[in-house]
Scaffold this active site. Sequence first.
Site, PDB file in Angstrom:
ATOM      1  N   SER A 328     -10.286  -2.867  -8.656  1.00  2.00           N
ATOM      2  CA  SER A 328     -10.667  -4.213  -8.241  1.00  2.00           C
ATOM      3  C   SER A 328     -11.511  -4.890  -9.324  1.00  2.00           C
ATOM      4  CB  SER A 328     -11.399  -4.135  -6.896  1.00  2.00           C
ATOM      5  OG  SER A 328     -11.504  -5.412  -6.310  1.00  2.00           O
ATOM      6  N   ASP A 351      -5.409  -2.218  -8.739  1.00  2.42           N
ATOM      7  CA  ASP A 351      -5.504  -3.458  -7.967  1.00  2.42           C
ATOM      8  C   ASP A 351      -6.562  -4.394  -8.551  1.00  2.42           C
ATOM      9  OD1 ASP A 351      -3.934  -4.516  -6.001  1.00  2.42           O
ATOM     10  OD2 ASP A 351      -5.183  -3.873  -4.322  1.00  2.42           O
ATOM     11  N   HIS A 406      -5.609  -2.910  -0.252  1.00  2.00           N
ATOM     12  CA  HIS A 406      -6.610  -2.809  -1.319  1.00  2.00           C
ATOM     13  C   HIS A 406      -7.449  -1.535  -1.198  1.00  2.00           C
ATOM     14  CE1 HIS A 406      -8.700  -4.526  -4.684  1.00  2.00           C
ATOM     15  NE2 HIS A 406      -9.858  -4.628  -4.059  1.00  2.00           N
TER      16      HIS A 406
END
Length: 482
Positions: A328, A351, A406
């Site tokens: 992330s 991600d 996620h």
Amino acid sequence: MSWWAIPGRYGVRMGTGFHAQQGGCSQPGFAKAELTEDTATAAPCCPHHVPCSPLLQGLFLRLFYPCLPRAGAERPLWIPRYEYCGGLADFAHRSRRWCAPLLSVTVGKGAASIPSPILGAPPSPGHPLPQRGSRTPSPSHPCSGELGGRDGAEQGLAAAAAPRSSTLVPSPASSWGFLFPAGSCRVPVSWNGPFKPCSSGYPLIIFSHGLGAFRTLYSSVCSELASWGFAVAALEHRDRSASMTYFCTAEAGREEWIPYRRVPQGQKEFYFRNKQVHQRAEECVRALRLFADIGSGKSVPNVLHQDFDLSVLKDSVDLTKVAVMGHSFGGVTAVLALVKEPSFRCAVALDAWMFPLENALYSAVPKPVLFINTEKFQTPESVAKMKRLSSRNSQTKIITILGSVHQSQTDFTFLTGKLISRILGMRGALDPHKALDITSRAALAFLQRHLNLEEELDQWDNLLEGVGDSVVPEAPFCRSNL
């Protein structure tokens, strides 16, 4: 944010943490150094155990690495300090009064069937439960040790693994299980285990956590990589993007906790996050330089009183084979770190949240990146930024794991049962163990290719092209939850 580890070729061990002072700031942990180093976990069928240790000198990190099995070693807590439960509650906009204790109890007394670490366990001895999974148990008992003498010192851990046959057989993530004794959640690894000798040194990965996470929440993937013969340094960033962190003040024995900071009112999020991502990337570079200092024989002070001897890192890490990785916010941090440090030979972005990176830097990314996306997080704008990189470098790859969300790349996907995880959005339709397998195998194949490793990790090269069950090339961004 995410954390979890998959068994590999080596056992995983978590070592002591350490904290070194830099610029008047030091952090408590396992060992004394510029970084805080923690331990790593490994699967029972790996030929090497993986230990972890915390290091800190203006930096705070947990180190996962292959280790020798050690009977009777203690296994580390997933969340080493109760204060982190409060930080997670604040980040999630929940009341500390009820959420932090609930997290602590939930994580500490979760169902034994949960195949992963649990959140919020306050320091407590506890007794590990058997690991869950179909794998053949390791002939050696998983070991873990506690580093640091005073209350609040971070712990490290390591796990023993059985030697693997000459033919590399992938270890299923389902063999990983977190231990849920009454009152604490422990990672199935040994703490502070001895390094497994390696004549050439282990390749190094610097790992950057996501927004609202901290160094221990990616134990699953970090320990998995360590079990395949990598040293993995999981950072805890000091830019106030962690849900909570702390450091030691000049006054001996005194800790100062640093909470997560939201975007100030009236300030544009891009400028706020852009400043943070640059600080995070600099911390990745400083972590690499810390290992370089240790490798050159320099004395690295550590305010964390741990039993972990940093000098063992001198001949145990190969600094010619270094990669950077993150999830992330940590994914885009890894991309930026390639611009700031030429020694990083490639990056793996799980991600990645591409928003904080300025457009001018895309043309400056010099090395290949592997983007491993989940199905329901990315937007067309974010994917377009990834494609700007892949269009400039044919070795940059973009793949998407179908049926994942996620949190599938974090330890949280294993935290609760199937129904609750789906309701809370922690788990997608794809089994979390399978998602972890795909993530780790794709990363291993990519790392073998770009670090020139003499292993057989290229057996998963098809994943890099998006070929395989539950994997597609590029990104079907039509289902983004952003």
